[in-house]
Design a protein around this motif. Structure first.
Motif, PDB file in Angstrom:
ATOM      1  N   GLY A   1       3.920  64.366   9.330  1.00  0.00           N
ATOM      2  CA  GLY A   1       2.832  65.023   9.167  1.00  0.00           C
ATOM      3  C   GLY A   1       1.772  64.290  10.349  1.00  0.00           C
ATOM      4  N   SER A   2       0.600  65.100  10.330  1.00  0.00           N
ATOM      5  CA  SER A   2      -0.499  64.864  11.261  1.00  0.00           C
ATOM      6  C   SER A   2      -1.601  64.474  10.405  1.00  0.00           C
ATOM      7  CB  SER A   2      -0.899  66.087  11.937  1.00  0.00           C
ATOM      8  OG  SER A   2      -1.829  65.480  12.966  1.00  0.00           O
ATOM      9  N   CYS A   3      -2.017  63.071  10.615  1.00  0.00           N
ATOM     10  CA  CYS A   3      -2.969  62.621  10.155  1.00  0.00           C
ATOM     11  C   CYS A   3      -4.387  63.474  10.168  1.00  0.00           C
ATOM     12  CB  CYS A   3      -3.554  61.377  10.286  1.00  0.00           C
ATOM     13  SG  CYS A   3      -4.758  60.300   9.608  1.00  0.00           S
ATOM     14  N   GLU A   4      -5.214  63.815   9.208  1.00  0.00           N
ATOM     15  CA  GLU A   4      -6.279  64.517   9.239  1.00  0.00           C
ATOM     16  C   GLU A   4      -7.461  63.820   9.762  1.00  0.00           C
ATOM     17  OE1 GLU A   4      -8.638  65.180   5.114  1.00  0.00           O
ATOM     18  OE2 GLU A   4      -6.547  65.709   5.001  1.00  0.00           O
ATOM     19  N   VAL A   5      -7.543  62.388   9.767  1.00  0.00           N
ATOM     20  CA  VAL A   5      -8.599  61.684  10.371  1.00  0.00           C
ATOM     21  C   VAL A   5      -8.367  61.463  11.841  1.00  0.00           C
ATOM     22  CG1 VAL A   5      -9.860  59.633  10.131  1.00  0.00           C
ATOM     23  CG2 VAL A   5      -9.112  60.594   8.111  1.00  0.00           C
ATOM     24  N   CYS A   6      -6.952  60.920  12.361  1.00  0.00           N
ATOM     25  CA  CYS A   6      -7.015  60.366  13.627  1.00  0.00           C
ATOM     26  C   CYS A   6      -6.246  61.242  14.339  1.00  0.00           C
ATOM     27  CB  CYS A   6      -6.625  59.090  13.757  1.00  0.00           C
ATOM     28  SG  CYS A   6      -4.948  58.808  12.921  1.00  0.00           S
ATOM     29  N   GLY A   7      -5.381  62.259  13.531  1.00  0.00           N
ATOM     30  CA  GLY A   7      -4.393  63.115  14.395  1.00  0.00           C
ATOM     31  C   GLY A   7      -2.984  62.459  15.010  1.00  0.00           C
ATOM     32  N   ASN A   8      -2.937  61.402  14.166  1.00  0.00           N
ATOM     33  CA  ASN A   8      -1.646  60.668  14.848  1.00  0.00           C
ATOM     34  C   ASN A   8      -0.387  61.473  14.016  1.00  0.00           C
ATOM     35  OD1 ASN A   8       0.250  58.918  15.744  1.00  0.00           O
ATOM     36  ND2 ASN A   8      -0.146  57.427  13.683  1.00  0.00           N
ATOM     37  N   GLN A   9       0.744  61.658  14.858  1.00  0.00           N
ATOM     38  CA  GLN A   9       1.819  62.158  14.143  1.00  0.00           C
ATOM     39  C   GLN A   9       2.615  60.965  13.667  1.00  0.00           C
ATOM     40  OE1 GLN A   9       3.404  65.499  14.068  1.00  0.00           O
ATOM     41  NE2 GLN A   9       1.495  66.490  14.570  1.00  0.00           N
ATOM     42  N   TYR A  10       3.197  61.266  12.402  1.00  0.00           N
ATOM     43  CA  TYR A  10       3.522  59.721  11.896  1.00  0.00           C
ATOM     44  C   TYR A  10       4.702  60.330  10.606  1.00  0.00           C
ATOM     45  CZ  TYR A  10       4.039  55.113  10.085  1.00  0.00           C
ATOM     46  OH  TYR A  10       4.294  53.818   9.776  1.00  0.00           O
TER      47      TYR A  10
ATOM     48  N   PHE B   1       1.740  60.233   4.533  1.00  0.00           N
ATOM     49  CA  PHE B   1       1.802  60.227   3.022  1.00  0.00           C
ATOM     50  C   PHE B   1       0.761  61.540   2.797  1.00  0.00           C
ATOM     51  CE2 PHE B   1      -0.802  56.803   3.896  1.00  0.00           C
ATOM     52  CZ  PHE B   1      -1.917  56.704   3.075  1.00  0.00           C
ATOM     53  N   GLU B   2       0.895  61.953   1.582  1.00  0.00           N
ATOM     54  CA  GLU B   2      -0.043  63.308   1.028  1.00  0.00           C
ATOM     55  C   GLU B   2      -0.766  62.601  -0.187  1.00  0.00           C
ATOM     56  OE1 GLU B   2       0.268  67.819   0.037  1.00  0.00           O
ATOM     57  OE2 GLU B   2       1.831  66.621  -0.453  1.00  0.00           O
ATOM     58  N   VAL B   3      -2.159  62.748  -0.222  1.00  0.00           N
ATOM     59  CA  VAL B   3      -2.767  62.424  -1.244  1.00  0.00           C
ATOM     60  C   VAL B   3      -3.622  63.625  -2.026  1.00  0.00           C
ATOM     61  CG1 VAL B   3      -4.982  61.274  -1.837  1.00  0.00           C
ATOM     62  CG2 VAL B   3      -3.538  60.290  -0.308  1.00  0.00           C
TER      63      VAL B   3
ATOM     64  N   PHE C   1      -3.792  53.839   4.971  1.00  0.00           N
ATOM     65  CA  PHE C   1      -4.428  53.723   4.100  1.00  0.00           C
ATOM     66  C   PHE C   1      -6.070  53.925   4.550  1.00  0.00           C
ATOM     67  CE2 PHE C   1      -0.971  52.073   1.401  1.00  0.00           C
ATOM     68  CZ  PHE C   1      -1.071  53.089   0.418  1.00  0.00           C
ATOM     69  N   GLU C   2      -6.201  53.166   5.656  1.00  0.00           N
ATOM     70  CA  GLU C   2      -7.382  52.890   6.434  1.00  0.00           C
ATOM     71  C   GLU C   2      -8.080  54.631   6.765  1.00  0.00           C
ATOM     72  OE1 GLU C   2      -9.496  51.286  10.357  1.00  0.00           O
ATOM     73  OE2 GLU C   2      -7.241  51.169  10.120  1.00  0.00           O
ATOM     74  N   CYS C   3      -7.339  55.558   7.157  1.00  0.00           N
ATOM     75  CA  CYS C   3      -7.736  56.748   7.407  1.00  0.00           C
ATOM     76  C   CYS C   3      -7.888  57.548   6.065  1.00  0.00           C
ATOM     77  CB  CYS C   3      -6.699  57.477   8.095  1.00  0.00           C
ATOM     78  SG  CYS C   3      -6.581  57.011   9.825  1.00  0.00           S
ATOM     79  N   ALA C   4      -7.347  57.184   4.790  1.00  0.00           N
ATOM     80  CA  ALA C   4      -7.547  57.830   3.688  1.00  0.00           C
ATOM     81  C   ALA C   4      -8.989  57.458   3.312  1.00  0.00           C
ATOM     82  CB  ALA C   4      -6.433  57.598   2.663  1.00  0.00           C
ATOM     83  N   ILE C   5      -8.981  56.056   3.199  1.00  0.00           N
ATOM     84  CA  ILE C   5     -10.495  55.243   3.015  1.00  0.00           C
ATOM     85  C   ILE C   5     -11.506  56.163   3.525  1.00  0.00           C
ATOM     86  CG2 ILE C   5     -11.793  53.402   2.924  1.00  0.00           C
ATOM     87  CD1 ILE C   5      -9.192  51.767   2.243  1.00  0.00           C
TER      88      ILE C   5
END
Length: 78
Positions: free
Chosen positions: A3-12, A16-18, A30-34
């Motif tokens: 998926g693509s991180c909604e904070v930094c846009g990184n494709q990884y 994970f989904e929260v 977790f840094e982006c989730a925080i």
């Protein structure tokens, strides 16, 4: 899950989904989730990632910050 991180846009490939309050979020760390989900202390502005304290709908990182903001009845420990 890729998926693509909604904070930094990184494709990884280990994204994970929260699910929080019925909303779905995808993060790569977790840094982006925080950054996206943790409340901010009403006094000092830091992210509240521990227990923190709450009074009248406001979050504080500690009773010290709550006291500085005028909330005197809160304690970090009893």
């Amino acid at each position: 899950m890729t998926g693509s991180c909604e904070v930094c846009g990184n494709q990884y490939d280990k994204a994970f989904e929260v699910v929080a309050a019925g909303s779905h979020h995808v993060f790569d760390s977790f840094e982006c989730a925080i950054q996206a989900l943790a409340p901010h202390c009403e006094h000092c502005g830091c992210h509240v990632i521990g227990h923190g304290v709450e009074a009248k709908g406001a979050f504080y990182c500690s009773a010290h910050c709550a006291h500085a903001a005028g909330v005197k009845e809160l304690m970090d420990r009893a």
